[in-house]
Design an enzyme around this catalytic site. Structure first.
Site, PDB file in Angstrom:
ATOM      1  N   CYS A   1       0.837  -1.205   0.000  1.00 23.75           N
ATOM      2  CA  CYS A   1       0.000   0.000   0.000  1.00 23.75           C
ATOM      3  C   CYS A   1       0.874   1.258   0.000  1.00 23.75           C
ATOM      4  O   CYS A   1       1.657   1.462   0.927  1.00 23.75           O
ATOM      5  CB  CYS A   1      -0.920  -0.030   1.223  1.00 23.75           C
ATOM      6  SG  CYS A   1      -1.984   1.404   1.290  1.00 23.75           S
TER       7      CYS A   1
ATOM      8  N   ASN B   1       0.738  -4.388  -6.339  1.00 25.07           N
ATOM      9  CA  ASN B   1      -0.159  -3.490  -5.617  1.00 25.07           C
ATOM     10  C   ASN B   1      -0.203  -2.179  -6.411  1.00 25.07           C
ATOM     11  O   ASN B   1       0.300  -2.119  -7.537  1.00 25.07           O
ATOM     12  CB  ASN B   1       0.348  -3.283  -4.186  1.00 25.07           C
ATOM     13  CG  ASN B   1      -0.797  -2.967  -3.231  1.00 25.07           C
ATOM     14  OD1 ASN B   1      -1.608  -2.083  -3.500  1.00 25.07           O
ATOM     15  ND2 ASN B   1      -0.872  -3.680  -2.124  1.00 25.07           N
TER      16      ASN B   1
HETATM   17  C1  LIG Z   1      -9.903   1.235  -3.435  1.00 17.50           C
HETATM   18  C2  LIG Z   1      -8.808   0.234  -3.367  1.00 17.50           C
HETATM   19  C3  LIG Z   1      -8.470  -0.317  -2.143  1.00 17.50           C
HETATM   20  C4  LIG Z   1      -7.438  -1.248  -2.072  1.00 17.50           C
HETATM   21  N1  LIG Z   1      -7.134  -1.811  -0.869  1.00 17.50           N
HETATM   22  C5  LIG Z   1      -6.157  -2.747  -0.778  1.00 17.50           C
HETATM   23  C6  LIG Z   1      -5.910  -3.401   0.438  1.00 17.50           C
HETATM   24  O1  LIG Z   1      -6.563  -3.161   1.465  1.00 17.50           O
HETATM   25  N2  LIG Z   1      -4.919  -4.323   0.470  1.00 17.50           N
HETATM   26  C7  LIG Z   1      -4.185  -4.649  -0.636  1.00 17.50           C
HETATM   27  O2  LIG Z   1      -3.299  -5.504  -0.563  1.00 17.50           O
HETATM   28  N3  LIG Z   1      -4.432  -4.043  -1.820  1.00 17.50           N
HETATM   29  C8  LIG Z   1      -5.403  -3.121  -1.912  1.00 17.50           C
HETATM   30  N4  LIG Z   1      -5.677  -2.547  -3.129  1.00 17.50           N
HETATM   31  C9  LIG Z   1      -4.891  -2.928  -4.312  1.00 17.50           C
HETATM   32  C10 LIG Z   1      -5.549  -4.062  -5.120  1.00 17.50           C
HETATM   33  O3  LIG Z   1      -5.654  -5.234  -4.366  1.00 17.50           O
HETATM   34  C11 LIG Z   1      -4.736  -4.383  -6.404  1.00 17.50           C
HETATM   35  O4  LIG Z   1      -3.443  -4.784  -6.039  1.00 17.50           O
HETATM   36  C12 LIG Z   1      -4.624  -3.197  -7.346  1.00 17.50           C
HETATM   37  O5  LIG Z   1      -5.832  -2.473  -7.363  1.00 17.50           O
HETATM   38  C13 LIG Z   1      -4.272  -3.615  -8.774  1.00 17.50           C
HETATM   39  O6  LIG Z   1      -5.282  -4.409  -9.359  1.00 17.50           O
HETATM   40  P1  LIG Z   1      -6.374  -3.817 -10.419  1.00 17.50           P
HETATM   41  O7  LIG Z   1      -5.628  -3.158 -11.525  1.00 17.50           O
HETATM   42  O8  LIG Z   1      -7.176  -5.015 -10.825  1.00 17.50           O
HETATM   43  O9  LIG Z   1      -7.194  -2.844  -9.655  1.00 17.50           O
HETATM   44  C14 LIG Z   1      -6.724  -1.618  -3.233  1.00 17.50           C
HETATM   45  C15 LIG Z   1      -7.079  -1.071  -4.460  1.00 17.50           C
HETATM   46  C16 LIG Z   1      -8.119  -0.161  -4.540  1.00 17.50           C
HETATM   47  C17 LIG Z   1      -8.514   0.397  -5.864  1.00 17.50           C
END
Ligand SMILES: Cc1cc2nc3c(=O)[nH]c(=O)nc-3n(C[C@H](O)[C@H](O)[C@H](O)COP(=O)(O)O)c2cc1C
Ligand code: SF4
Ligand code: SF4
Length: 447
Positions: free
Chosen positions: A134, A199
């Site tokens: 994060c 992430n």
């Molecule tokens: C609103 C939001 C909250 C997220 N919260 C977390 C989290 O609590 N823990 C975590 O490991 N990743 C968190 N992520 C990251 C996602 O798990 C993921 O790694 C990232 O969004 C990339 O994937 P995507 O392109 O499919 O969105 C969050 C992403 C978003 C958009």
């Protein structure tokens, strides 16, 4: 039908599609509905130290009609009580014993790590994911990407977890680092069972030009967020590939980043992911996208003759080399299909201003049509990429395929160019219009 069952470091799921740790996995309610819709696994919204979230939280990059091409958030980990989440994990596992429930965790001290690992194991989680990624808020407190950016710290904390964990441990990596294999190797040294990546990427999504405050806005102020969604897929694919090709990493990979369709998932798998995780696409379109993802992947695997995921994982890796090993004799040039061309001249402008002045125009005024000046064409692909008509410009091979020579081989023979004006350099004999040619055109346009 292909066998879509997945196995990441011993964590089994009916298919390779997991929800990534994020708002769609905030509660048992959502995960129950997701599993019912067809998702194979879910990484619970990160559990850990107490936090308070702000309002608002998200921002988006809309690009030419496509909403949420990129997505940005300043949300922290879960703000729901740990005991409620643990209870819900237990309940979900009761109703969906064959689906993968992974607990994403983020705490600080060794004692806290030991305790929370035992808590989620007792609740029935199938695996643990360590959130070292994060890049907003939590990193200011020494967690999240602050850990992922310090390989020694990442290794130490992972070792703390491995001291007590009896279920598989996945280390989730941050892309906010120059070489992703460095923290991936640290996870491997700590004897983690798998890695997941990526992430979010630290970002400012844009500025409100009226208020002058970047998005998302919290009472007239903002902060950097984490970027994800379709726009980040190429970055994720490269990092997955780098980890998959590194023998010192040697861990199974859960691929994350920009996955919206079965095609995106297939690309992640071909570059070395054993399964995939999805966040933004579900936030955009809901759990229902899983139906097309599973049927599309199934169809693709059938078409390609992949009976199981293992037949497919990493299949593209052997074609991805260092630049110095690419064949310098390979030569393509652009070809325009006159029957398909609509005369928009986008290719002409792109090549004239942005590439190698290898497209001419014949005819008059509005009706001018492009043609390739073959001796100028370096085969860069730009015109084919800008052309709005499918398959109108194709790249045609011109070398006969008999010669193979690379920069590396030239080095071995002592034949690489060594000075700035060296005759052995590639572009020296390439035709380029002169400054005088530009002057002539400028004068003509003003006449
Ligand atoms: C609103 C939001 C909250 C997220 N919260 C977390 C989290 O609590 N823990 C975590 O490991 N990743 C968190 N992520 C990251 C996602 O798990 C993921 O790694 C990232 O969004 C990339 O994937 P995507 O392109 O499919 O969105 C969050 C992403 C978003 C958009
Ligand atoms: S491939 Fe590149 S150099 Fe060749 S015509 Fe197209 S844009 Fe120009
Ligand atoms: S971009 Fe494509 S359609 Fe437009 S002029 Fe060039 S070849 Fe024709």
């Amino acid at each position: 039908m292909a066998d879509l069952r997945a196995n990441l470091a011993g964590i089994k799921s009916p298919n390779p599609f997991w929800l990534a740790s994020a708002p769609p996995t905030n509660s048992g309610y959502q995960i129950m509905k997701a599993f019912d819709a067809g998702w194979g696994g879910a990484v619970w919204k990160t559990l850990g130290v107490p936090v308070q979230n702000v309002s608002s939280r998200y921002g988006a990059l809309n690009y030419r009609g496509k909403r949420m091409m990129g997505f940005n958030n300043i949300e922290l980990i879960t703000d729901r009580p740990l005991n409620v989440n643990l209870k819900e994990i237990e309940e979900v596992k009761k109703y969906f014993p064959d689906h993968a429930v992974i607990a994403s965790l983020m705490v600080q001290s060794r004692e806290e790590w030991h305790q929370i690992v035992k808590d989620v194991e007792n609740a029935g989680a199938d695996g643990i994911e360590l959130n070292f990624g994060c890049p907003h808020g939590m990193c200011e407190r020494g967690m999240g990407s602050a850990v992922g950016q310090e390989p020694d710290v990442l290794q130490t904390i992972t070792e703390w977890v491995m001291e007590v964990a009896t279920i598989p441990v996945i280390v989730k990596l941050t892309p906010n680092i120059s070489d992703i294999t460095v923290p991936a190797r640290a996870a491997s040294r700590a004897k983690a069972d798998a890695i997941s990546l990526i992430n979010t990427i630290q970002s400012v999504i844009g500025v409100d030009l009226d208020t002058l405050v970047p998005h998302p806005i919290v009472d007239g102020q903002s902060t950097n967020g984490g970027y994800c969604g379709p726009a980040v897929k190429p970055i994720a694919l490269n990092m997955v590939k780098n980890c998959a090709q590194d023998p010192e990493v040697g861990l199974p990979i859960s691929g994350i980043g920009g996955i919206e369709t079965w095609r995106d998932a297939a690309e992640h798998i071909l570059l070395g992911s054993s399964n995939v995780q999805v966040c933004t696409a579900v936030m955009h379109y809901g759990f229902g996208i899983i139906r097309e993802m599973t049927s599309g992947l199934d169809q693709y695997m059938n078409d390609k003759g992949f009976k199981t995921l293992d037949d497919m994982i990493g299949k593209s890796l052997q074609t991805v080399k260092k630049w110095e090993h690419l064949n310098l004799h390979y030569k393509v040039v652009a070809e325009i299909n006159d029957d398909k061309c609509i005369g928009c001249q986008l290719c002409y402008t792109a090549c004239e201003d942005g590439a190698h002045q290898a497209i001419g125009l014949s005819g008059d005024g509005e009706n001018r049509v492009p043609h390739i000046i073959e001796e100028n064409c370096v085969g860069c692909n730009l015109c084919a990429l800008v052309c709005p008509v499918e398959e109108c410009i194709t790249m045609d091979r011109r070398d006969d395929g008999t010669k193979h020579d690379t920069w590396s081989q030239r080095g071995d023979r002592g034949e690489q160019p060594t000075t700035f004006n060296d005759d052995k350099a590639g572009g020296l004999h390439h035709w380029v219009p002169t400054v005088q040619d530009a002057l002539k055109q400028i004068k003509e346009s003003k006449a």
